[in-house]
Design an enzyme around this catalytic site. Structure first.
Site, mmCIF file in Angstrom:
data_model
loop_
_atom_site.group_PDB
_atom_site.id
_atom_site.type_symbol
_atom_site.label_atom_id
_atom_site.label_comp_id
_atom_site.label_asym_id
_atom_site.label_seq_id
_atom_site.Cartn_x
_atom_site.Cartn_y
_atom_site.Cartn_z
ATOM 1 N N LYS A 65 18.912 188.232 24.676
ATOM 2 C CA LYS A 65 17.883 187.890 23.694
ATOM 3 C C LYS A 65 17.894 188.800 22.474
ATOM 4 O O LYS A 65 17.509 188.390 21.381
ATOM 5 C CB LYS A 65 16.506 187.936 24.348
ATOM 6 C CG LYS A 65 16.253 186.816 25.342
ATOM 7 C CD LYS A 65 14.870 186.926 25.945
ATOM 8 C CE LYS A 65 14.578 185.745 26.850
ATOM 9 N NZ LYS A 65 14.452 184.481 26.118
ATOM 10 N N THR A 85 16.852 183.805 21.919
ATOM 11 C CA THR A 85 16.221 183.437 20.655
ATOM 12 C C THR A 85 15.509 184.654 20.039
ATOM 13 O O THR A 85 14.809 185.391 20.720
ATOM 14 C CB THR A 85 15.213 182.298 20.873
ATOM 15 O OG1 THR A 85 15.911 181.162 21.361
ATOM 16 C CG2 THR A 85 14.475 181.932 19.618
ATOM 17 N N ASN A 110 11.707 179.112 33.983
ATOM 18 C CA ASN A 110 11.225 180.238 33.178
ATOM 19 C C ASN A 110 10.166 179.763 32.204
ATOM 20 O O ASN A 110 10.196 178.631 31.726
ATOM 21 C CB ASN A 110 12.392 180.932 32.448
ATOM 22 C CG ASN A 110 12.601 180.395 31.046
ATOM 23 O OD1 ASN A 110 11.905 180.781 30.104
ATOM 24 N ND2 ASN A 110 13.557 179.478 30.894
ATOM 25 N N PHE A 114 9.936 183.199 24.280
ATOM 26 C CA PHE A 114 10.584 183.910 23.176
ATOM 27 C C PHE A 114 10.231 185.405 23.161
ATOM 28 O O PHE A 114 9.917 185.982 22.110
ATOM 29 C CB PHE A 114 10.229 183.297 21.828
ATOM 30 C CG PHE A 114 10.873 181.963 21.532
ATOM 31 C CD1 PHE A 114 11.839 181.424 22.344
ATOM 32 C CD2 PHE A 114 10.487 181.246 20.409
ATOM 33 C CE1 PHE A 114 12.423 180.195 22.059
ATOM 34 C CE2 PHE A 114 11.060 180.015 20.096
ATOM 35 C CZ PHE A 114 12.027 179.480 20.928
ATOM 36 N N SER A 173 12.399 174.839 23.019
ATOM 37 C CA SER A 173 11.847 175.560 24.163
ATOM 38 C C SER A 173 10.491 174.966 24.531
ATOM 39 O O SER A 173 9.668 174.716 23.650
ATOM 40 C CB SER A 173 11.670 177.046 23.827
ATOM 41 O OG SER A 173 10.906 177.686 24.840
ATOM 42 N N ASN A 175 8.216 176.571 26.091
ATOM 43 C CA ASN A 175 7.337 177.690 26.435
ATOM 44 C C ASN A 175 6.572 178.282 25.261
ATOM 45 O O ASN A 175 5.857 179.269 25.423
ATOM 46 C CB ASN A 175 8.157 178.783 27.132
ATOM 47 C CG ASN A 175 8.817 178.267 28.394
ATOM 48 O OD1 ASN A 175 8.200 177.549 29.170
ATOM 49 N ND2 ASN A 175 10.082 178.608 28.584
ATOM 50 N N THR A 176 6.726 177.709 24.077
ATOM 51 C CA THR A 176 5.910 178.058 22.917
ATOM 52 C C THR A 176 5.091 176.830 22.554
ATOM 53 O O THR A 176 5.662 175.796 22.177
ATOM 54 C CB THR A 176 6.786 178.486 21.722
ATOM 55 O OG1 THR A 176 7.516 179.667 22.067
ATOM 56 C CG2 THR A 176 5.930 178.767 20.494
ATOM 57 N N LYS A 211 19.280 172.821 18.348
ATOM 58 C CA LYS A 211 19.201 172.732 19.807
ATOM 59 C C LYS A 211 18.031 171.850 20.196
ATOM 60 O O LYS A 211 16.890 172.106 19.801
ATOM 61 C CB LYS A 211 19.052 174.124 20.432
ATOM 62 C CG LYS A 211 19.161 174.111 21.955
ATOM 63 C CD LYS A 211 19.361 175.504 22.512
ATOM 64 C CE LYS A 211 19.630 175.482 24.008
ATOM 65 N NZ LYS A 211 19.948 176.817 24.546
ATOM 66 N N ASN A 240 18.318 172.070 25.891
ATOM 67 C CA ASN A 240 17.509 173.175 26.402
ATOM 68 C C ASN A 240 17.055 172.842 27.834
ATOM 69 O O ASN A 240 17.544 171.895 28.449
ATOM 70 C CB ASN A 240 16.297 173.382 25.488
ATOM 71 C CG ASN A 240 15.874 174.833 25.393
ATOM 72 O OD1 ASN A 240 15.766 175.524 26.403
ATOM 73 N ND2 ASN A 240 15.617 175.307 24.176
#
Length: 357
Positions: A65, A85, A110, A114, A173, A175-176, A211, A240
């Site tokens: 990362k 990222t 996961n 980020f 992603s 997760n944001t 992506k 992703n």
């Protein structure tokens, strides 16, 4: 896996996943583990977007990362490595625990969010490797609390264009909160316009990849293909992590929120890859990611339409010798099939994969 790899895996698996990840980064920084990269094979070379890849296998973003060990990853046998990222400001990510091993499925969930040290720290490391050989891409993102997320991507382009072999715009992603909404056509169009304008103004003009998520429906894929073509993006990375939990055996962990990666992602990500290849045509570059853990799965991504492939979760379960084994296996296949170039394989199963989703 070798005996040494099995011992190393057993040791790392005795720690929680995030601690084990940190230990593996530390080991690479120190020059361990020592793996014998495969000999370079002319049949595996890929020329794409003005870059000459020694082989088509890359390390996906998410592992390194903070751009700490790209050269160590290349020494494992990867033809290229993607760091990030990386967001403009450092951020801790989501609360722990946030990584879960689904061992029975050879998968990981996961919800890191980020977590990274920010632009300045990564830029310093990447600037220090100036003059070294090897293709290193930089995956850029937006801070969770940013008031101007598109501006964050513009800043990423400006900052890393001089240091990156290519740039990846990561809007996929899960997760944001709200990030995947940027894949919708109107927001995507503005994002890509501003990103490409920032590249024109930057001190260097590396290729730009987008992506995308594997959970998109046909109409969304069509919109993305249209915008990517219109804005002259150089390529697409498919894909992703997924929000799907279909078919998992690890019932106790399947309910954890976050993105799923590893073996269960292979079929869906490969089908989406084939659909995207059909939509964008033969000229656009595509990198296939998701469930790659062997020479066979890497080759199948190429058959489905990928020019290059990446892995990450496979390394967790198969050990640091995996890249070398995959590349050697691909070379043996090319010899056996008397291929002049591994690129001859591309798209040969695209029609079959296109029908699977």
């Amino acid at each position: 896996m070798s005996v040494l790899d099995r011992i190393g895996q057993k040791l790392l698996f005795s720690f929680d996943p995030e601690t084990a990840h940190g230990m593996s980064i530390a080991a690479l920084r120190c020059g361990l583990p020592v793996a014998s990269p495969p000999p370079q094979d002319a049949q595996l070379k890929v020329s794409l977007c003005g870059l000459d890849f020694p082989n088509p296998l890359g390390m996906a973003a998410g592992y390194d990362k903070n751009a700490e060990v790209p050269d160590a990853l290349l020494k494992l046998g990867f033809g290229f490595a993607e760091v990030g990222t990386i967001t403009p400001l450092p951020q801790p990510g989501n609360p722990k625990p946030r990584i879960f091993r689904l061992t029975a499925d050879e998968a990981v969930i996961n919800r890191l969010g980020f977590n990274n040290e920010g632009h300045a720290a990564a830029e310093k490391r990447l600037a220090a490797r100036k003059g070294r050989r090897g293709i290193v891409g930089v995956n850029i993102g937006a801070n969770k609390d940013s008031a101007d997320r598109i501006g964050d991507y513009e800043r990423g382009v400006t900052r890393f264009a001089p240091h990156a072999s290519y740039l990846t715009v990561n809007i996929s992603s899960p997760n944001t909160p709200g990030l995947r909404n940027m894949q919708a056509r109107e927001q995507l169009g503005e994002l890509l316009s501003r990103v490409m304008a920032a590249r024109v103004k930057a001190s260097a003009q590396p290729p730009v990849f987008l992506k995308i998520a594997p959970d998109l429906v046909e109409a969304e894929l069509e919109d993305i293909a249209a915008e990517v073509a219109e804005k002259k993006i150089d390529g697409i990375i498919v894909s992703n992590t997924t929000l799907s939990r279909a078919g998992l055996r690890s019932a106790s962990l399947a309910g954890e929120t976050g993105g799923l990666s590893g073996k269960p992602l292979f079929e869906r990500s490969t089908a989406v890859l084939a659909k995207m290849r059909k939509l964008v045509g033969p000229e656009m570059a595509i990198i296939g990611v998701g469930g790659v853990d062997s020479a066979e799965t890497a080759l199948e991504k190429i058959r489905a339409g990928a020019d290059l492939v990446q892995l990450y979760t496979g390394l967790i379960y198969a050990g640091p010798a995996l890249p070398g084994r995959i590349v050697a296996g691909m070379a043996r296949f090319a010899d056996r099939e008397r291929l002049k170039s591994i690129g001859e394989l591309r798209d040969t199963a695209c029609a079959n994969w296109h029908k699977r989703l």
